[in-house]
Each structure stands twice: as structure tokens, then as C-alpha cells.
Design a protein around this motif. Structure first.
Motif, PDB file in Angstrom:
ATOM      1  N   GLY A   1       0.739  -1.032  -0.092  1.00 12.68           N
ATOM      2  CA  GLY A   1       0.009  -0.037  -0.158  1.00 12.68           C
ATOM      3  C   GLY A   1       0.880   1.033   0.059  1.00 12.68           C
ATOM      4  N   PHE A   2       0.442   2.224  -0.831  1.00 14.53           N
ATOM      5  CA  PHE A   2       0.907   3.476  -0.685  1.00 14.53           C
ATOM      6  C   PHE A   2       0.349   4.345   0.346  1.00 14.53           C
ATOM      7  N   ILE A   3       0.848   5.107   1.175  1.00 17.71           N
ATOM      8  CA  ILE A   3       0.203   5.773   2.511  1.00 17.71           C
ATOM      9  C   ILE A   3       0.340   7.280   1.981  1.00 17.71           C
ATOM     10  N   ARG A   4      -0.687   8.107   2.417  1.00 15.81           N
ATOM     11  CA  ARG A   4      -0.847   9.536   2.534  1.00 15.81           C
ATOM     12  C   ARG A   4       0.235  10.033   3.565  1.00 15.81           C
ATOM     13  N   THR A   5       0.860  10.925   3.388  1.00 15.66           N
ATOM     14  CA  THR A   5       1.805  11.543   4.412  1.00 15.66           C
ATOM     15  C   THR A   5       0.806  11.945   5.534  1.00 15.66           C
ATOM     16  N   GLY A   6       1.461  11.612   6.746  1.00 10.01           N
ATOM     17  CA  GLY A   6       0.861  12.165   7.761  1.00 10.01           C
ATOM     18  C   GLY A   6      -0.652  11.342   8.389  1.00 10.01           C
ATOM     19  N   GLN A   7      -0.990  10.590   7.793  1.00  6.96           N
ATOM     20  CA  GLN A   7      -2.438   9.990   7.841  1.00  6.96           C
ATOM     21  C   GLN A   7      -2.424   8.606   8.653  1.00  6.96           C
ATOM     22  N   LEU A   8      -1.252   7.957   8.830  1.00  6.16           N
ATOM     23  CA  LEU A   8      -1.237   6.721   9.387  1.00  6.16           C
ATOM     24  C   LEU A   8      -0.312   6.624  10.544  1.00  6.16           C
ATOM     25  N   PRO A   9      -0.526   6.347  11.755  1.00  8.28           N
ATOM     26  CA  PRO A   9       0.207   6.093  12.774  1.00  8.28           C
ATOM     27  C   PRO A   9       1.650   5.443  12.428  1.00  8.28           C
ATOM     28  N   HIS A  10       2.620   5.783  13.224  1.00  7.86           N
ATOM     29  CA  HIS A  10       4.017   5.228  13.090  1.00  7.86           C
ATOM     30  C   HIS A  10       4.055   3.928  13.861  1.00  7.86           C
ATOM     31  N   ASP A  11       3.381   3.783  14.880  1.00  8.70           N
ATOM     32  CA  ASP A  11       3.263   2.697  15.703  1.00  8.70           C
ATOM     33  C   ASP A  11       3.025   1.360  14.933  1.00  8.70           C
ATOM     34  N   PRO A  12       3.883   0.523  14.531  1.00  6.35           N
ATOM     35  CA  PRO A  12       3.683  -0.568  13.887  1.00  6.35           C
ATOM     36  C   PRO A  12       2.463  -1.326  14.081  1.00  6.35           C
ATOM     37  N   LYS A  13       2.027  -1.384  15.191  1.00  7.03           N
ATOM     38  CA  LYS A  13       0.530  -2.267  15.527  1.00  7.03           C
ATOM     39  C   LYS A  13      -0.505  -1.405  15.086  1.00  7.03           C
ATOM     40  N   ALA A  14      -0.447  -0.271  15.275  1.00  8.78           N
ATOM     41  CA  ALA A  14      -1.543   0.753  15.063  1.00  8.78           C
ATOM     42  C   ALA A  14      -1.648   0.728  13.539  1.00  8.78           C
ATOM     43  N   ALA A  15      -0.530   0.852  12.729  1.00  6.56           N
ATOM     44  CA  ALA A  15      -0.490   0.774  11.532  1.00  6.56           C
ATOM     45  C   ALA A  15      -0.979  -0.209  10.818  1.00  6.56           C
ATOM     46  N   GLN A  16      -0.595  -1.232  11.270  1.00  5.75           N
ATOM     47  CA  GLN A  16      -1.134  -2.596  10.607  1.00  5.75           C
ATOM     48  C   GLN A  16      -2.432  -2.769  10.959  1.00  5.75           C
TER      49      GLN A  16
END
Length: 496
Positions: free
Chosen positions: A381-396
Motif C-alpha cells: 500500500g502507498f500511504i498518504r503523508t501524516g495520515q497513518l500512525p507510525h506505531d507498527p501495530k496501530a498502522a497494521q
């Protein structure tokens, strides 16, 4: 048989160009000139001074090194700031020999330089999976649609762009007949004048964001047209899968090309060796101050983004035009790419191709990036800047929920997750691609490729065609190697 002939012809062209670059010296062993022949045509010998130093062990820098060696030049070294080779190509190891690409990954028709290199390195390709329907998400709405012809379905607008691109040379867009007028506009401004509807706006927003890392409002129309020009003046080919620039992938992942080239070069590649200062670039012998000591050389190939050159101190200062180009170079498109791994590509059973477009959330676009045999299901997936948490579990979990909305509850249970934010992973990327704003090329483009003293500028950004792509990086590497060989020959003549 045809592929063998293609390989032989590609190698023959490369040998011929390299031999011309060093003055037509005699062929030795069918591969290039001998080291003795190179020494005779080059400058006076001094073991403490290298002929060439290449900065950057990505596709461009390693291609230059490979070409120098093929021409008989052994007095060179490749310096890489990272602890790995590959530059903006990098593989995630998924186990059992399966990888997923964290950076650049696709090749397509017309990208002949990377296709030639892959054949020479015995790296096969396989088709990108695209059969089935894509899923569009907006709020609680979900629409399944066949988008095999690309995201932009407005054939009238696409035809206008293709026609305009015919007059914008990819090699030097600032030399286009209407460059000044075109470079005043952003892609967004031009599209607004065409009176496009909301569906078309969504398509162009997605495609421009994916290709250039910015919205149409931030992308210069002149630059956009120059990239379309690279693709046979066909936006459909630039953005398409079948018959387009995303048609094929490399077995072993895109980084395998750099890994194989570096392996053949052995100890000529030095990792974790950033260049901090370059002294005397305007003299016959240049000093490079690195984390591993000072290196002296007659020629420097800078195979890195112009924005990264700002991290190097130049003594004396670079000419104003080149220095300003580097200072103003856009470096705000780092891109972030994630990987969900599943036990199998279950979405295919539902007639879906794995492509998911989220109009109003953190996901720009997801796609099926599974291995050739489908032994694992891989969604990148390509992600929009600043719109997804950087914590791996939260991002997943956030992305898993989006995928489940599009494809069902099986998407909630990945067996692996990987996340590559190119703006945070190290100090040596800054920006995966270069979203050139309106007005940039007509003001600063002329300073992009001309050498400054002993400095030869390379990297995908300098390519005549397919700039920004892996193919462009390889083309730039070939050109830089020839320029370095020609300069060495001239130094040798001046010394006699």
C-alpha cells in the motif's frame, strides 16, 4: 533465440559506446579494453590517486562502475552512505526466498535499459497481477470496478495531455517551444480549465499522487508533460499495467539488480561511507572527505539526488546556478509503502485484483504484490503523508480494517507486516521522487546535467528519458561512465 540476440546487440552497443569514449582503443578478450590500454590513454599513473570515485551505490552508480570495469578501468571506487546497496530500491525479506519491494519495483515497454541489465544479470521478470476488479472506498461506500485501462478514463483529457507532451522533450523540457507558458501552470490549474467532473478529479488526484508524490496543484504541467513524453507520449502507457510502465516485476525484487552488480564489484564498493566534503572539484585532483578518510581522484560521479548534494560541503562553492538548483530541488515526496502478508491471495477467489483506492483516508492505493506462484498473498500500500500512525501495530490494524472493508474479514489477519517510510528510514533518501513545481524547469533546468569541473552529475533525475524511474537511473549511469572516460582521456592528452 530472440532474447539471446537482443542481449548480444545490447552488449555490443554498450561496448561500442565505451570504446568510442576512450578513444577507440583495441578490444581485449571481447569485453573491453585492457587495464594497460586504459593506463596508456589516461593521465600519468599515481597509485594514491584514483581515476574515478562514484558517490552512490544505487542503480545509477553501480551501472557506472560496471561500465568503467567493462572498459578496462580498474582505478575506481563506489562510496555508499547507507549500510546497503540499492539506493531507492530495497527488498523486504518475507522468508523462503520471497521478497516484497519497499521502493521502486516495476518495469514496462520502452524501458529497455533496465530490461537489458536484467538479462545481462540473469534476472527474470514476471507479469504484475491485475486481473479482476478494483475496489473504491469513500466513507461507508464501496464500489467494485474494472480499471485495467488505468485510473484516468476521460479519454478527451488524456488525449489533450498526450498531444501537448509531443512538444515537450523529456531530455530538456525547458527547451520546449511553449515552455514558459506551460511552466506557469500546475497540473491542477490546467485540469480546472478543462472543466473535469468529480470522478475525473479523483482519478487524476490518485494518479499524480502515486507517480509524483504530490497533488496536481503542486505539480508543474511542464514536468508532467515531460514524463508523459518519456512514455511515448502516452499517459495510458505511463499509468497502465498491461502494456504499461507497471507491466512487469523482477524475480527476486528490484534490489537484486544492485546486489548482483555489487557482488561482482567486490571490495570496490564501500558501505557506510558518506562523503561530507569535496575539495578542489575545479582542479585536476579532487579530495573527498568521507567517514572512512580522505580519497583523492581525478573524476567524481555524483550518482545521487540533487537534494542530497546539499548535505555535502563544496570547496570552493559550486557555481551559482548549480548551487541554486540543488538548494531549490523539491524533496518533499518521501513516500511511505506498507506490506501486509497473508497465507494466500484470498481476494482473487472473489474476482478482485487486490487494488484498493481510498478516496478519503490514509490509503492512496493498495495492490497485489504476491510472488509469481501465489504461494503467499501480499498486499502493498502507498500511504498518504501524516495520515497513518507510525506505531507498527496501530498502522497494521488501521490498514487491515480498510482492507477488510474492501475484501472481507480475512484481511484482518495478516501473518506479517512491513512498513517503509522513506522520509524516516535514514538520512540518505529525503525524497523518493521529485515533484517539480511550476516554474522550476524554465529557471533552473539548464544547470541539471553540465559537469562542474571534475564533478559529473548522475542519478535518475538526470536521465534523458524515464527520469525518476529505475530505467532512468541506469541510463544516467551509462552516460556518466562515458563522460568520465572521455574526461580521463582528455586529462591524459593534456599531460603529454
Amino acid at each position: 533465440m530472440d532474447s539471446d540476440l537482443d542481449l548480444l546487440s545490447a552488449q555490443a552497443r554498450q561496448r561500442r559506446l565505451l570504446l568510442q569514449a576512450i578513444g577507440g582503443a583495441a578490444l581485449a578478450g571481447g569485453l573491453g579494453v585492457s587495464g594497460r590500454g586504459m593506463a596508456q590513454t589516461g593521465p600519468a599513473s599515481d597509485a594514491s590517486i584514483l581515476d574515478v570515485v562514484i558517490m552512490g551505490a544505487g542503480l545509477s552508480g553501480l551501472t557506472s562502475a560496471r561500465d568503467l570495469q567493462a572498459a578496462g578501468c580498474e582505478s575506481f571506487v563506489v562510496l555508499e552512505a547507507r549500510d546497503r546497496v540499492g539506493g531507492r530500491t530495497c527488498n523486504h525479506d518475507l522468508g523462503n526466498g520471497i521478497v516484497s519491494e519497499a521502493g521502486g519495483q516495476w518495469i514496462g515497454p520502452g524501458q529497455t535499459s533496465i530490461a537489458d541489465l536484467a538479462r545481462q544479470l540473469d534476472v527474470a521478470t514476471f507479469p504484475t497481477f491485475y486481473k479482476g476488479k478494483a475496489v473504491y472506498l469513500m466513507g461507508d461506500e464501496k464500489v467494485e470496478e474494472d480499471v485495467s485501462d488505468g485510473p484516468n478514463s476521460n479519454t478527451e483529457i488524456v488525449s489533450k495531455l498526450n498531444k501537448l507532451a509531443e512538444g515537450v522533450p523529456s531530455k530538456a523540457p525547458w527547451k520546449a517551444k511553449d515552455a514558459a507558458a506551460l511552466d506557469k501552470l500546475s497540473v491542477g490549474e490546467w485540469l480546472a480549465k478543462q472543466g473535469i467532473n468529480n470522478a475525473d478529479k479523483i482519478g487524476f488526484n490518485m494518479s499524480v499522487s502515486l507517480t509524483f508524490g504530490t497533488a496536481p496543484a503542486g505539480m508543474g504541467l511542464l514536468h508532467y508533460l515531460s514524463i508523459i513524453n518519456s512514455s511515448d507520449c502516452s499517459l495510458e502507457k505511463l499509468e497502465g499495467v498491461e502494456g504499461g510502465a507497471q507491466e512487469s516485476r523482477l524475480v527476486g525484487g528490484s534490489q537484486v539488480l544492485s546486489l548482483k552488480m555489487a557482488q561482482a564489484l567486490g571490495n570496490k564498493v564501500r558501505l557506510a561511507c558518506p562523503v561530507r566534503k569535496i575539495v578542489g572539484w575545479d582542479r585536476d585532483v579532487v579530495e573527498l572527505h568521507t567517514d572512512q578518510g580522505i580519497i583523492r581522484t581525478r573524476q567524481v560521479i555524483a550518482a545521487l539526488s540533487p537534494a542530497l548534494c546539499n548535505q555535502i560541503t563544496f570547496e570552493p562553492p559550486l557555481p551559482t546556478g548549480r548551487a541554486e538548483l540543488q538548494r531549490r530541488w523539491p524533496a518533499h515526496a518521501p513516500m511511505r509503502k506498507t506490506v501486509h502478508v497473508y497465507e494466500r491471495p484470498f481476494w482473487r477467489d472473489k474476482g478482485l485484483n487486490g487494488q484498493i483506492v481510498q478516496v478519503d483516508g490514509p490509503l492512496i492505493w493498495a495492490y497485489d504484490n504476491s510472488p509469481p506462484d501465489g504461494s503467499l498473498g501480499v498486499l502493498s500500500g502507498f500511504i498518504r503523508t501524516g495520515q497513518l500512525p507510525h506505531d507498527p501495530k496501530a498502522a497494521q490494524d488501521t490498514l487491515s480494517a480498510i482492507y477488510a472493508k474492501a475484501m472481507g474479514e480475512q484481511a484482518l489477519h495478516p501473518i506479517q507486516f512491513h512498513d517503509q517510510d522513506w522520509g524516516k528510514v535514514d538520512s540518505w533518501s529525503l525524497s523518493c521522487i521529485s515533484p517539480m513545481p511550476p516554474g522550476f524547469w524554465t529557471q533552473w533546468g539548464e544547470y541539471l546535467t553540465p559537469a562542474a569541473g571534475r564533478l559529473i552529475w548522475s542519478g535518475t533525475e538526470t536521465a534523458d528519458i524515464w527520469a525518476g524511474a529505475m530505467d532512468g537511473a541506469i541510463r544516467a549511469g551509462h552516460r556518466a561512465a562515458m563522460e568520465a572516460l572521455q574526461a580521463l582521456v582528455q586529462l591524459g592528452r593534456n599531460a603529454r
